[in-house]
Design a protein around this motif. Sequence first.
Motif, mmCIF file in Angstrom:
data_model
loop_
_atom_site.group_PDB
_atom_site.id
_atom_site.type_symbol
_atom_site.label_atom_id
_atom_site.label_comp_id
_atom_site.label_asym_id
_atom_site.label_seq_id
_atom_site.Cartn_x
_atom_site.Cartn_y
_atom_site.Cartn_z
ATOM 1 N N ARG A 1 0.808 -1.223 0.000
ATOM 2 C CA ARG A 1 0.000 0.000 0.000
ATOM 3 C C ARG A 1 0.845 1.280 0.000
ATOM 4 O O ARG A 1 0.304 2.376 -0.120
ATOM 5 N N MET A 2 2.158 1.135 0.166
ATOM 6 C CA MET A 2 3.014 2.291 0.382
ATOM 7 C C MET A 2 3.552 2.874 -0.919
ATOM 8 O O MET A 2 3.846 2.148 -1.874
ATOM 9 N N THR A 3 3.687 4.199 -0.942
ATOM 10 C CA THR A 3 4.340 4.878 -2.053
ATOM 11 C C THR A 3 5.851 4.788 -1.881
ATOM 12 O O THR A 3 6.356 4.432 -0.807
ATOM 13 N N LEU A 4 6.569 5.139 -2.926
ATOM 14 C CA LEU A 4 8.035 5.157 -2.854
ATOM 15 C C LEU A 4 8.495 6.084 -1.733
ATOM 16 O O LEU A 4 9.386 5.742 -0.944
ATOM 17 N N GLU A 5 7.893 7.250 -1.644
ATOM 18 C CA GLU A 5 8.295 8.226 -0.631
ATOM 19 C C GLU A 5 8.015 7.712 0.775
ATOM 20 O O GLU A 5 8.815 7.940 1.704
ATOM 21 N N GLU A 6 6.914 7.023 0.961
ATOM 22 C CA GLU A 6 6.592 6.477 2.283
ATOM 23 C C GLU A 6 7.568 5.364 2.675
ATOM 24 O O GLU A 6 7.954 5.243 3.839
ATOM 25 N N LYS A 7 7.976 4.576 1.711
ATOM 26 C CA LYS A 7 8.948 3.518 1.995
ATOM 27 C C LYS A 7 10.285 4.112 2.429
ATOM 28 O O LYS A 7 10.875 3.679 3.426
ATOM 29 N N GLN B 1 7.878 11.809 5.548
ATOM 30 C CA GLN B 1 7.145 10.611 5.997
ATOM 31 C C GLN B 1 8.022 9.727 6.899
ATOM 32 O O GLN B 1 7.987 8.494 6.791
ATOM 33 N N THR B 2 8.797 10.348 7.740
ATOM 34 C CA THR B 2 9.761 9.593 8.534
ATOM 35 C C THR B 2 9.086 8.571 9.442
ATOM 36 O O THR B 2 8.007 8.811 9.995
ATOM 37 N N GLY B 3 9.747 7.435 9.578
ATOM 38 C CA GLY B 3 9.198 6.371 10.414
ATOM 39 C C GLY B 3 10.018 6.107 11.656
ATOM 40 O O GLY B 3 9.628 5.302 12.504
ATOM 41 N N MET B 4 11.196 6.773 11.782
ATOM 42 C CA MET B 4 12.063 6.539 12.934
ATOM 43 C C MET B 4 12.701 7.844 13.386
ATOM 44 O O MET B 4 13.003 8.714 12.571
ATOM 45 N N GLU C 1 -2.204 9.526 13.686
ATOM 46 C CA GLU C 1 -3.451 10.189 13.289
ATOM 47 C C GLU C 1 -3.305 11.144 12.106
ATOM 48 O O GLU C 1 -4.314 11.585 11.548
ATOM 49 N N ASN C 2 -2.067 11.458 11.740
ATOM 50 C CA ASN C 2 -1.884 12.461 10.700
ATOM 51 C C ASN C 2 -1.065 11.973 9.517
ATOM 52 O O ASN C 2 -0.510 12.782 8.767
ATOM 53 N N THR C 3 -0.994 10.657 9.346
ATOM 54 C CA THR C 3 -0.368 10.093 8.160
ATOM 55 C C THR C 3 -1.364 9.176 7.467
ATOM 56 O O THR C 3 -2.299 8.663 8.086
ATOM 57 N N ARG C 4 -1.137 8.975 6.209
ATOM 58 C CA ARG C 4 -2.095 8.239 5.381
ATOM 59 C C ARG C 4 -2.318 6.819 5.885
ATOM 60 O O ARG C 4 -3.458 6.337 5.928
ATOM 61 N N LEU C 5 -1.224 6.143 6.304
ATOM 62 C CA LEU C 5 -1.337 4.743 6.693
ATOM 63 C C LEU C 5 -1.309 4.539 8.207
ATOM 64 O O LEU C 5 -1.475 3.415 8.677
ATOM 65 N N GLY C 6 -1.073 5.587 8.964
ATOM 66 C CA GLY C 6 -1.121 5.481 10.415
ATOM 67 C C GLY C 6 -0.046 4.582 11.004
ATOM 68 O O GLY C 6 -0.304 3.829 11.953
ATOM 69 N N ILE C 7 1.173 4.660 10.464
ATOM 70 C CA ILE C 7 2.267 3.797 10.941
ATOM 71 C C ILE C 7 2.923 4.446 12.157
ATOM 72 O O ILE C 7 3.333 5.602 12.098
ATOM 73 N N PRO C 8 3.052 3.725 13.263
ATOM 74 C CA PRO C 8 3.698 4.297 14.449
ATOM 75 C C PRO C 8 5.195 4.483 14.236
ATOM 76 O O PRO C 8 5.798 3.891 13.343
ATOM 77 N N LEU C 9 5.777 5.303 15.079
ATOM 78 C CA LEU C 9 7.205 5.586 15.007
ATOM 79 C C LEU C 9 8.014 4.511 15.726
ATOM 80 O O LEU C 9 7.525 3.853 16.637
ATOM 81 N N LEU C 10 9.272 4.396 15.327
ATOM 82 C CA LEU C 10 10.247 3.579 16.037
ATOM 83 C C LEU C 10 11.274 4.556 16.610
ATOM 84 O O LEU C 10 11.896 5.312 15.869
#
Length: 787
Positions: free
Chosen positions: A43-49, A83-86, A123-132
Amino acid sequence: MKKVLLFALVVLSTGFCVKGQKKPLYKDPAAPVESRINDLISRMTLEEKVGQISVLLGWEMYDKQGEKVGVSAQFKQALKEQQTGMLWATLRADPWTKKTLKTGLNPVLAAKATNALQKYAVENTRLGIPLLLAEECPHGHMAIGTTVFPTSIGQSSTWNPALIERMASAIASEARSQGAHIGYGPVLDLAREPRWSRVEETYGEDPVLNGAMGIAMVKGFQGGSLKSGKNVVSTLKHFAAYGVPEGGHNGGSISVGLRELHQSYLPPFKDAVKAGALSVMTAYNSIDGIPCSSNPVLLKDILRRDWGFNGFVVSDLGSISGLLTNHQVAANAEDAATLAINAGVDADLSGYGYGKALIEAVKAGKVSSAVLDTAVARVLRIKFSMGLFENPYVDPVKAGKEVRNKDNIQLARRVAQESLVLLKNVNNVLPLKKTLKSIAVIGPNADNIYNQLGDYTAPQAEEAVVTVLEGIRMKVESTTSVDYVKGCAIRDTSADEIERAVDAAKNADVAVVVLGGSSARDFKTEYQSTGAATAKASDVAVSDMESGEGFDRASLDLMGKQLELLKEVVKTGTPVVVVLIKGRPLNLNWISEHVPVIVDAWYPGQEGGNAIADVLFGDYNPAGRLPVSVPRSVGQLPVYYNQKKPVPHDYVEVKSSPLYCFGYGLSYSKFEYSDLSISKADDSNAPLITVQFKIKNISSIPGDEVAQLYVRDNVSSTVSPVKQLKKFERIHLRPAEQKTVKFQLKDSELMLLNAEMKWLLEPGSFTVMAGASSEDIRINGKLTVEN
């Protein structure tokens, strides 16, 4: 009609639920983790990955207003644009981050801050992925209000992995309760170059001791379940061979052969990976011309294929960009990102090593979608395994109660006690009597809280740290007069109080002189973008800092006027006890010759003053052992105990042997070794050797002995060490008590890499040695391995 179709496509692609529609598979906690990962990546875009594997610096991501804390504008912008995840070091406080006791976060506010960040991200990202969230945790979580333990070189001086595992569990619990998920540590670099600035962060010079401590840290950090709410992922540092840079220059090139790399430098990492470590950090250095952050042999062939590692690899801060700027093996940022991710670096600690550069590399076909998806999956696997999609939040009230609690403070004192190494005690000057009329406490490290704590330490409330002066005063406050004089600084020679120190010593029954070094950062010191200090003195005053990341030395002499101070105190004729607080081996030649008592405390942490006083007055019997050799001169380096044959010969000026050897340390007790026996199991296909002997306490004082087992391969097809530690155990013995120590050796522990670079147990003769240090061998025997 086009608008309706567009809305329907958006709903399907984002996974947003509408009435009657099932929630996305990745949000189903009952689904297998791998299925959830695959569903989410699809479901993820290149930028989200790319955002998921970009680790941004975290301390600017929260906004503190008094006792209220929330997300900052920088975080909102980073999440929107990258779209940082960490995040890394969100709760870190030190002069580099400019977070102080006032501007930083206490444990309660820290938990509230990480909760706010998670809530906003979900709550404010498209896929709602939590941070690490990753934090520095080498000798305590590097955040305000946490427990500060001895630095790693002190931890290994305990020679007690079980104790270090307990310590790691406490560190993990404190970090996790505030919202962290990853603890950076342990550092498994072999410290065979004492001029190098980061010796304090290591477990010393030996692969077996390093491996045992690494296993203990991994088990303590990760525990039995990452969903426990008390454990964090362990990140092993720095992969690989980072601790032996040429000239001692931090991050510099190394000269290590392939055989030595596999036989000495890689085994501690392998041990920790086999113990379950789920993260590995690359090193800044290169090996044989290949930077570690772009080395597929290290990261793919060895780490994953040979060792079975299934966690994720993260770069050290800025090391991907360093392929362009430092090593100059990449022409531009896009090529640097390509080299790193294709070599197996899954995550970028910086946020600028990957980011736009990696996006462009994927678009240009330099990096395949499969390579990118694999890296993203390895990071997401941790998030799913920790249960963050179900509950990314922590309890601030619990954090306030559990961080730096009474049990953890007592544990810090215990680790400090066990880490202290008694190097010299002529005529049993120690332990001191509590009935002494007067004690002079002298020296730049006698009453300096930050000099006692080492690098990677947050700002401290003064009442949280017990200095040597305070520890002594608490021991004898009702019976003895204690006079304190600083005497001099660690480095600054512009002023001193040597005359006052001499007067204090003359009027005392004993002088305790506390010398050494410092890794204490201050706001005057300049820092590189990686956080390493530049070692440039301030225009206002000379910092004490002579150790810690970036502070490499050309000599190992005591700096400033410290030796002058000590010599003048010794001239008074008052009995002198030297306590050393420092991060690396220093030149102790004059001290060893002229001072009757030397106690090496390394950086003993917040309870160091209590632990040192416990040893000085006999309330604790020291049994720490050196995890690194103490040289006589920089001119004899390297001086580690397990050098390759032939045995080094003496120099014109000095002996080739160290001043104090690996494994050395004294006690108030005396021990006797006897009855060595060596036996082999019957199964010749998998020989198991049992070595046992007896140790008896032949003194009237209960104490610990560290039994050490060394082996020499007498004839080998490739050159082998003069001796190699194989096993050790710290045991407690009452007066006249005797215990049998039993060690078992597997065939793999006697193998070498032959001329064809294959691990092989060669038939032949081995010398088995047991004793109290690498040079104090008490008993030995022969072992023969048949064809």
